[in-house]
Enzyme design. Structure first.
Site, short mmCIF file in Angstrom:
data_model
loop_
_atom_site.label_atom_id
_atom_site.label_comp_id
_atom_site.label_asym_id
_atom_site.label_seq_id
_atom_site.Cartn_x
_atom_site.Cartn_y
_atom_site.Cartn_z
N ASP A 329 0.90 -1.19 -0.05
CA ASP A 329 -0.12 -0.12 0.07
C ASP A 329 0.99 1.26 0.05
O ASP A 329 1.99 1.18 -0.58
CB ASP A 329 -0.99 0.02 1.26
N ASP A 330 0.50 2.33 0.21
CA ASP A 330 0.87 3.73 0.32
C ASP A 330 2.35 3.83 1.05
O ASP A 330 2.39 2.92 2.07
CB ASP A 330 -0.01 4.67 1.12
N ARG A 406 -6.13 16.30 3.06
CA ARG A 406 -4.85 15.25 3.38
C ARG A 406 -3.72 15.84 3.24
O ARG A 406 -2.75 15.37 2.51
CB ARG A 406 -5.22 14.15 2.77
N LYS A 439 -4.28 -1.33 -6.71
CA LYS A 439 -5.27 -0.57 -6.20
C LYS A 439 -5.05 0.94 -6.64
O LYS A 439 -3.98 1.33 -5.98
CB LYS A 439 -5.03 -0.92 -4.56
N TRP A 440 -6.30 1.56 -6.91
CA TRP A 440 -6.07 2.75 -7.48
C TRP A 440 -6.88 3.65 -6.66
O TRP A 440 -8.04 3.78 -6.44
CB TRP A 440 -6.76 2.96 -9.02
N ASP A 441 -6.27 4.53 -5.83
CA ASP A 441 -6.74 5.22 -4.70
C ASP A 441 -7.06 6.89 -4.94
O ASP A 441 -6.44 7.28 -6.31
CB ASP A 441 -5.91 5.31 -3.43
N CYS A 486 -10.45 2.69 -5.11
CA CYS A 486 -10.70 3.18 -3.68
C CYS A 486 -10.47 4.72 -3.83
O CYS A 486 -10.25 5.27 -4.69
CB CYS A 486 -9.16 2.65 -3.10
N ASP A 508 -13.08 2.63 4.24
CA ASP A 508 -12.06 2.65 5.16
C ASP A 508 -12.39 2.22 6.68
O ASP A 508 -11.47 1.96 7.51
CB ASP A 508 -11.48 3.85 5.28
C1 DGJ Z 1 -7.09 5.64 1.75
C2 DGJ Z 1 -7.39 3.84 1.43
O1 DGJ Z 1 -8.73 3.81 1.74
C3 DGJ Z 1 -6.56 2.92 2.41
O2 DGJ Z 1 -6.93 1.67 2.47
C4 DGJ Z 1 -5.17 3.34 2.03
O3 DGJ Z 1 -4.90 2.78 0.95
C5 DGJ Z 1 -4.77 4.91 2.46
N1 DGJ Z 1 -5.50 5.68 1.69
C6 DGJ Z 1 -3.47 5.00 1.91
O4 DGJ Z 1 -3.03 6.38 1.62
#
Ligand code: DGJ
Length: 707
Positions: A329-330, A406, A439-441, A486, A508
């Protein structure tokens, strides 16, 4: 099937019929499938219209509103022609449903302005969902402005309550039902995305059944519901007209996004129609029918604080339990040590990855796991090399202090240069890591809508067109990759995104109790196959609540299962429990992910709720029954299972859980199991073990048709 007889056009789906009159743009009938083929002319003259405009004696919210070249707002679109198309036309630049079907195209013209309004209704052979869209074409020599163009208008005679799916970050899609009485109510988003707050999926429920609507769009949307004195209820759905003013130059066309609608006698019927439609006509590519892997994601396990060793520790533990995919992840790129910096710098942080993305991905693959990667392509931090090099890539209004959410800004995707840049860098991330999953956030909403050369009334939609260009180009380049959308959880979970991204991170909030409602609300319009659902640590990071590991698993089986915690911290006993969970999940994965989904009990009302998935042949089913609380000396807990074959006999067993060692086993007829009164006393059987406070009670049932 579509049949045309004079001005009467009849559209039949497997279980519904829609009849319209082309010249007067009237709805004559929409509901349960009709056997009768005559008598429709007699119904003509209803106030139920397929579109509406300002300038007549209809003062209900209009579906089309133009600001004409002469400054006036009146139009008088009148019938020109209709034709049946054997191929569904694509909507330029926008996602839409696909598949074999027939489409009726209807054309109406406003003679003074020489503007044409086109309406499209598509029916697919195998679906009860009808796809509807509209477009405007300016055949004049003058520029005009579109102030509203709804994708779909449905007028119904009668009183309806309006059901919406609302919430906020970490509490998405809570079901709310309202009786509007007489008046106007709308459900919308002005956040630039379809939003956490109000999903575009809505329902109108009346004595004659349930009508459901959704929009194939990920941006600002608006669903208007107007109950008139005349007894007519109007439903409009489309792009939000908030701050919307689209210039239509001579010769140009404007395409509204596609909307979809269906009718069923009840909510369960609507959900099953929508689920089948999403699975068959929205989700595309290799993963359309393919079982989704069990993943582990490191976000809640490490947040930004990880290095190669930590990641490999988690991966090694995950591998022992049967997990198939590791998602990084991030935090793996640029100088990303917290959420204040580096968005946009999509190059490897060599220190945190122990030698680069490919190096770490290869190590994970050596363990036998696939590798997945997190990206947030639409964003930029001011503290980033990208911003230092290209400050003009950011969305911001010149001369104004931008709003930071953020601590990040958005990229100006309305600009083609920025689009090309994003495609290039994200393509490179996927290619160099060999990711099998992305995972495309997307973690903030619009505020400073500005792009050089973009008229402000067009900005929101131009951004979406840019976003769709990017996501369609990237997903086409990687047809084997599984994409999960996401947006700070489920803030952009909609049909537009699902045309490209095969699943979406539902919320989340990973707390099992909250997830019951979030997943239940989501399931009204969307199938379980698209809902990411993870087992996370306790106390839960969002709510502080604790639930047994087995309960968290049972709830996560309501979507696509994953684990999101530091698995290297599991004890041997916990690893054993999780291994058994995953083995069970794999055995029933097909029915859990692709079976027909039913809601049990009432997640937003009673104490007992749950869900159930049933194989297409009805020979196998899995149910999860949940009680929110233990009511001492409370009423008898009962449930009615759903979707089984009433004539079949089933062997019913409960899954052996660590906290429910006694396996229940009995044989019963499908009709008995569905009568609504099956006792669930056993749910409370572990009340003696108080290791978790305030917990849910959840138990999983397996049904197998007796030989
Ligand atoms: C928001 C996402 O919903 C989380 O699962 C995670 O990926 C964070 N961003 C990472 O910054």
């Amino acid at each position: 099937m579509i049949r045309k007889k004079g001005q009467i056009i009849r559209l039949d789906t497997p279980h519904t019929t829609l009849v319209v009159k082309a010249d007067s743009a009237e709805y004559l009938y929409y509901g349960k499938k009709l056997a009768s083929t005559v008598g429709f002319e007699y119904l003509a003259g209803t106030p139920c219209k397929m579109f509406s405009q300002y300038g007549f004696d209809d003062y209900t919210e209009p579906s089309v509103l133009l600001e004409n070249a002469d400054g006036g707002f009146s139009t008088a679109f009148t019938y020109s022609r209709s034709k049946i198309l054997t191929e569904k036309p694509e909507i330029p630049g926008l996602p839409s449903s696909y598949g074999e079907g027939k489409t009726i195209e209807l054309k109406y013209v406003d003679t003074p302005t020489r503007v044409a309004l086109y309406l499209y209704y598509t029916v697919f052979e195998d679906s009860d969902v009808i796809a509807v869209s509209s477009k405007l074409v300016n055949a004049s020599k003058k520029e005009l402005h579109i102030r509203r163009l709804a994708s779909l208008q449905l007028d119904l005679l009668g009183d309806y309550s309006f059901v919406t799916f609302e919430g906020t970050w970490a509490r998405e899609r809570q079901k709310i039902s309202r009786t509007v009485g007489k008046g106007v109510f709308y459900n919308d988003s002005k956040k630039g995305s379809s939003s956490h707050n109000r999903n575009p999926f809505v329902m109108a429920e009346g004595k004659d059944g349930v009508y459901a609507f959704n929009l194939v769009y990920s941006g600002n949307h608006k669903e208007i519901f107007e109950a008139c004195e005349s007894g007519r209820t109007r439903v409009l759905t489309g792009i939000n007209d908030f701050m919307f003013r689209w210039t239509l130059a001579p010769g140009e066309e404007f395409d509204a996004p596609e909307a979809v609608m269906c009718y069923a006698p009840d909510e369960d019927g609507v959900s099953s129609e929508m689920h089948a439609f999403v699975g068959e006509h929205i989700v595309r590519g290799k993963w359309k029918k393919k079982e989704r892997p069990v993943l582990v994601n490191n976000w809640e396990g490490t947040y930004f604080d990880f290095n190669e060793e930590k990641i490999l520790d988690i991966a090694r533990a995950a591998q022992r339990t049967g997990v198939e995919l590791f998602v990084l992840d991030d935090g793996w790129f640029g100088n990303r040590c917290d959420d204040h910096r580096a968005l946009g710098d999509w190059y490897d942080n060599v220190e945190k990855t122990g030698g680069g993305l490919k190096h770490l991905a290869d190590k994970i693959r050596e363990l036998g796991l696939d590798f997945g990667i997190w990206v947030e392509p639409e964003m930029i931090n001011e503290d980033s090399d990208l911003f230092r090099a290209h400050p003009n890539f950011a969305m911001r209004i010149p001369g104004r202090e931008p709003t930071r959410m953020r601590d990040q800004l958005m990229l100006n995707l309305a600009d083609e240069k920025v689009q090309n840049y994003v495609v290039r860098v994200i393509t490179d991330v996927i290619a160099r890591s060999g990711a099998a999953y992305v995972k495309w956030d997307y973690n903030r909403s619009f505020t400073d809508c500005y792009g050089k050369g973009v008229v402000q009334g067009e900005y929101f939609h131009r951004y979406m067109l840019g976003y769709y260009r990017i996501v369609s180009r990237i997903t086409k380049k990687f047809p084997s990759v599984l994409f999960e959308g996401c947006a700070g959880g489920g803030g952009r979970l909609d049909l537009g995104n699902l045309c490209y991204l095969q699943q979406f991170w539902t919320s989340d909030d990973t707390d099992a109790r909250q997830r019951v409602k979030i997943q239940d609300g989501t399931s009204y319009g969307y199938p379980q196959t698209i809902m990411g659902a993870h087992v996370s640590a306790c106390p839960n990071h969002q709510t502080g609540d604790s639930n047994p590991l087995e309960t968290r698993f049972n709830v996560a089986c309501g979507g696509v299962l994953g684990y999101e915690l530091d698995m290297s911290k599991f004890s041997e006993e916990e690893l054993e429990i999780v291994s058994k969970q995953i083995a069970f999940y794999k055995e029933y994965r097909k029915v859990l992910q692709f079976g027909d989904y039913y809601r049990l009990g009432d997640a937003f009302g009673g104490n007992v709720t749950g869900f159930m998935t049933v194989s297409k042949d009805k020979n196998t089913a899995v149910a999860v029954v949940i009680a929110y609380e233990y009511i001492i000396a409370g009423p008898e807990l009962t449930i009615g299972f759903k979707g089984l074959n009433p004539a079949a006999v089933y062997e019913v067993t409960t899954r052996e859980q660590d906290n429910y060692k006694d396996v229940l086993s009995f044989t019963a007829g499908g009709d008995l199991l569905m009568n609504g009164k099956i006792p669930m006393r056993d749910l409370y059987a572990d009340t003696q073990s108080w290791e978790n406070s305030r917990r849910l009670y959840a138990r999983m049932f397996v049904f197998k048709k007796a030989k």
